[in-house]
Each structure stands twice: as structure tokens, then as C-alpha cells.
Motif scaffolding. Sequence first.
Motif, short mmCIF file in Angstrom:
data_model
loop_
_atom_site.label_atom_id
_atom_site.label_comp_id
_atom_site.label_asym_id
_atom_site.label_seq_id
_atom_site.Cartn_x
_atom_site.Cartn_y
_atom_site.Cartn_z
N VAL B 13 3.06 11.04 -15.39
CA VAL B 13 3.45 12.41 -15.03
C VAL B 13 3.76 12.48 -13.54
O VAL B 13 3.38 11.59 -12.77
CB VAL B 13 2.35 13.43 -15.38
N GLN B 14 4.42 13.54 -13.16
CA GLN B 14 4.70 13.81 -11.75
C GLN B 14 3.58 14.68 -11.18
O GLN B 14 3.01 15.52 -11.89
CB GLN B 14 6.03 14.53 -11.60
N THR B 80 -1.68 18.26 -11.97
CA THR B 80 -2.18 16.89 -11.83
C THR B 80 -1.91 16.34 -10.44
O THR B 80 -0.83 16.53 -9.87
CB THR B 80 -1.52 15.99 -12.89
N GLN B 81 -2.91 15.65 -9.92
CA GLN B 81 -2.85 15.09 -8.57
C GLN B 81 -2.93 13.57 -8.63
O GLN B 81 -3.45 13.02 -9.60
CB GLN B 81 -4.02 15.64 -7.75
N LEU B 107 -3.68 7.38 -17.31
CA LEU B 107 -2.86 8.43 -16.72
C LEU B 107 -2.34 7.95 -15.37
O LEU B 107 -3.13 7.56 -14.50
CB LEU B 107 -3.69 9.71 -16.53
N LEU B 108 -1.02 7.95 -15.23
CA LEU B 108 -0.39 7.55 -13.97
C LEU B 108 0.30 8.76 -13.37
O LEU B 108 1.15 9.37 -14.01
CB LEU B 108 0.63 6.43 -14.22
N VAL B 109 -0.07 9.11 -12.15
CA VAL B 109 0.48 10.28 -11.50
C VAL B 109 1.34 9.82 -10.33
O VAL B 109 0.85 9.16 -9.41
CB VAL B 109 -0.62 11.23 -11.00
N SER B 110 2.60 10.17 -10.37
CA SER B 110 3.52 9.81 -9.31
C SER B 110 3.66 10.94 -8.31
O SER B 110 3.76 12.11 -8.71
CB SER B 110 4.90 9.50 -9.90
N PRO B 111 3.65 10.60 -7.01
CA PRO B 111 3.78 11.66 -5.98
C PRO B 111 5.18 12.25 -5.96
O PRO B 111 6.12 11.69 -6.48
CB PRO B 111 3.46 10.91 -4.68
#
Lengths: 114, 111
Positions: B13-14, B80-81, B107-111
Amino acid sequence: EAGVVQSPRYKIIEKKQPVAFWCNPISGHNTLYWYLQNLGQGPELLIRYENEEAVDDSQLPKDRFSAERLKGVDSTLKIQPAELGDSAVYLCASSPTSAQGEQFFGPGTRLTVL
Amino acid sequence: GESVGLHLPTLSVQEGDNSIINCAYSNSASDYFIWYKQESGKGPQFIIDIRSNMDKRQGQRVTVLLNKTVKHLSLQIAATQPGDSAVYFCAENLAFQKLVFGTGTRLLVSP
């Protein structure tokens, strides 16, 4: 308040050697658990203690694994002899009682058997 | 045997998006469920729990939904952070504090 303490954090041994892991639960927690976590999998319960009594060890491979919690506080999990397939993370957790609720996990010991 | 499972192994997710992590369970007798977050090199960390007499529970930026009819559990993370990047496990609590964990969703969070 200190969390669950485990040592060592990492251990590398050759197969057929013995190995031991130590856990000190959160102060006052009567229930202590040992879990096995394989890579990419969720933890699996090995044994649960209520004070010094092992009340659920049905998943502990008793031919090579043993555990103790002599004074109802800290605990040791031993493997003798270790096999290649024992390579995993060994997690310790504790909770105040056996009632439903949060279990507090330690950082785990990563075991590599060569 | 009965088990807890997860639908998606990886969710990307972003930053700022809402994330939804799903979990199916098969033990109809389970009456308590927990979501844990596990960061690399650390033990699982409690996020939120829910009992079977509830269908929704909210925490800080997280909401757990329980649908007992279809035996489905979800974790919603609002805004999401990057610090939310981790593996998330659902677990069902059987009798006497026996936790059964699923296999986890990364869960992978992209900046």
C-alpha cells in the motif's frame, strides 16, 4: 517494566549437538509459553507452564526436546541432539494468568543447525 | 485439522492509504481472537483483540471486524504509515490460552 527476556538471541550449532535457550518472563506472570516459529509461518506452541507445572506439552517432541521451569519463574528449553530441521526461531511468551488475554512475547532465539 | 489461515501473503500500500488484512478461521468453537504485528527480528506484538460476542472493535488507527457467520476476521489500519510495515498474524484463542496462529500477511508501506 522490562519485557520478556530471552538469551541467546542467536545460536549456530552443528547437528547432533545440544542447545539450550533461556527465558525470563515479565515479573508476576504465572503463565509461560514456548513457541517454535519457522520462516514465514506463525508461531506454534510447544509447551505451556502454569507456575512450575507443564500443563500443555502435547506439541513438544519429547524424544529430543525438554523444558523446565523449576521455581516457576524463568525457564529453559533444551534440544538434544539438534537436527537440521530444528533451525527456527524459538519464542518465549508470558501472561499474567491462563485466562484469555494478551500474551507478551520475547524477541526470540534464532537457531541455525548446520 | 482446524486451522487459522490468511488470504493474502503480501499486501503493498501507499503511505496514507487504508489497509485491510483478512483472515479466515475454521474452528467455530473459538471465542477470542487476537491480531499481532511482528517486525523483523522481533517477537509478535499485540495490536488488538476481539471476543466472539462482538463484531467490531476499534483501537488507535486499527479496527477489527469479526464475521462469525463466514468465520472471517479482518484488521483495518487507517492512514497506513511506513512504521506499519511488518508481518501481521491473526490468532484464535482456544481453551486455556492456547493460541493458534495463521501463516501471516506481510504489509509493505511505500512512502
